[in-house]
Design a protein around this motif. Structure first.
Motif, PDB file in Angstrom:
ATOM      1  N   SER A  43      24.922  30.386 -37.962  1.00 23.01           N
ATOM      2  CA  SER A  43      26.129  31.184 -37.774  1.00 23.01           C
ATOM      3  C   SER A  43      25.827  32.581 -38.290  1.00 23.01           C
ATOM      4  O   SER A  43      24.827  32.786 -38.993  1.00 23.01           O
ATOM      5  N   GLN A 207      30.867  24.559 -37.011  1.00 25.53           N
ATOM      6  CA  GLN A 207      32.094  25.047 -36.380  1.00 25.53           C
ATOM      7  C   GLN A 207      33.074  25.615 -37.401  1.00 25.53           C
ATOM      8  O   GLN A 207      33.804  26.573 -37.118  1.00 25.53           O
ATOM      9  N   ARG A 211      34.550  29.390 -37.107  1.00 25.61           N
ATOM     10  CA  ARG A 211      35.945  29.505 -36.693  1.00 25.61           C
ATOM     11  C   ARG A 211      36.929  29.840 -37.807  1.00 25.61           C
ATOM     12  O   ARG A 211      38.097  30.127 -37.527  1.00 25.61           O
ATOM     13  N   ILE A 262      37.696  22.692 -33.419  1.00 26.42           N
ATOM     14  CA  ILE A 262      36.481  22.461 -34.208  1.00 26.42           C
ATOM     15  C   ILE A 262      35.837  21.144 -33.790  1.00 26.42           C
ATOM     16  O   ILE A 262      34.628  21.064 -33.560  1.00 26.42           O
ATOM     17  N   SER A 265      34.248  21.260 -30.107  1.00 21.21           N
ATOM     18  CA  SER A 265      32.964  21.971 -30.051  1.00 21.21           C
ATOM     19  C   SER A 265      31.867  21.190 -30.767  1.00 21.21           C
ATOM     20  O   SER A 265      30.722  21.135 -30.294  1.00 21.21           O
ATOM     21  N   ALA A 266      32.201  20.575 -31.909  1.00 20.13           N
ATOM     22  CA  ALA A 266      31.213  19.780 -32.643  1.00 20.13           C
ATOM     23  C   ALA A 266      30.780  18.569 -31.816  1.00 20.13           C
ATOM     24  O   ALA A 266      29.596  18.232 -31.763  1.00 20.13           O
TER      25      ALA A 266
END
Length: 304
Positions: A43, A207, A211, A262, A265-266
């Motif tokens: 990230s 995530q 986020r 979250i 997407s994970a």
């Protein structure tokens, strides 16, 4: 007929490389690029990597066991930060070589701390100057490298872009040259020493890093409560732990929308990595002050 020395193949080499540097210089992106698969989460935030992790990169000429580490940093306010620093420094024990990853055009005190840790370990150190694609003035690169290598000892220097996989062939060649002659330690289809259960937790945490706001991701961790195979389906239950009751609604979001996003997407990341369908359930719970509690850290899988 025996091969002459000129036609003999070079011996296979295999060994361990510690990948060190300050936070956010692209160590995990580099490891993923060399392995050819996502074994470390990434990230834009510093200190995304919290655990020492082995990425296994296998090539025709040899195998590199890449030890991805948390970034070495100065401030050690919480038990988690101290544990991360110990994990990074301990990664150089017993390795065959090390890669010091820095950001093109920038050298800080924390870069110096990472170099000192490697220099004192007495292993060959390759300097990896990452993010050269983001350097606005490309003519500044050579003077920058000359400045960094002055009175510092490196086995070789490699300007690269890990994000774009540029400059990596020469880096691999030099790292393999530093490895001992050895058969591979792992099968060529193996990419990490970590379990799928661990990787699932990391993909949820990735995530959270992407986020949530500035500070909140550092107050969260993920625990996998269930990891079960149901035919071709993986059933996974994950708990997102926060440190204060007031942080819980932020993670969950209005009507549960943020936690749902979250999780979605994970789950997609897990299905891509594991190559199978995943059913993922997530909850958010509170454990007061977990990041400054050694017992809680060990429960959540942190280790130095």
């Amino acid at each position: 007929m025996s091969l002459t020395p000129e036609t003999q193949e070079a011996p296979f080499r295999a060994g361990t490389v510690a990948v060190l540097g300050r936070p956010n210089v692209g160590k995990s992106t580099l490891v993923n690029a060399l392995v050819g698969a996502k074994v470390s989460i990434v990230s834009p935030r510093p200190q995304t990597t919290r655990h020492r992790l082995l990425g296994i990169a296998t090539f025709p000429a040899g195998q590199l066991l890449l030890v991805d580490t948390p970034g070495i940093h100065r401030e050690q306010k919480r038990a988690m930060n101290r544990m991360m620093n110990r994990a990074a420094r301990g990664a150089v024990e017993g390795v065959d070589a090390a890669a010091l990853v820095i950001e093109a055009g920038r050298w800080t005190e924390e870069d110096g701390l990472a170099y000192a840790a490697l220099h004192s370990a007495g292993v060959p150190v390759v300097l990896v100057v990452n993010k050269v694609d983001k350097l606005a003035d490309k003519t500044a690169l050579l003077p920058f490298i000359a400045q960094i290598t002055h009175e510092r000892e490196f086995a070789s220097v490699h300007p690269v872009s890990a994000m774009k996989s540029k400059g990596l062939d020469a880096l691999v060649k030099d790292l393999l040259f530093l490895m001992p002659e050895s058969p591979p330690h792992y099968g060529e289809d193996e990419i990490t020493d970590r379990s799928e259960r661990f990787l699932a937790g990391e993909l949820v945490r990735e995530q959270l890093m992407l986020r949530l706001g500035e500070e909140l991701p550092y107050s969260t961790t993920v625990e996998i409560e269930k990891f079960e195979e149901d035919g071709e389906l993986l059933r996974i239950a994950a708990v997102v732990w926060v440190e204060r009751e007031g942080q819980k609604p932020i993670v969950i979001g209005k009507g549960g929308e943020r936690l749902k996003a979250i999780s979605t997407s994970a789950r997609i990341g897990m299905e891509k990595l594991f190559g199978r369908k995943v059913f993922l359930e997530t909850w958010c719970r509170v454990r007061e002050g977990w990041s400054d509690d050694e017992a809680a850290l060990r429960r959540f899988g942190y280790s130095d």
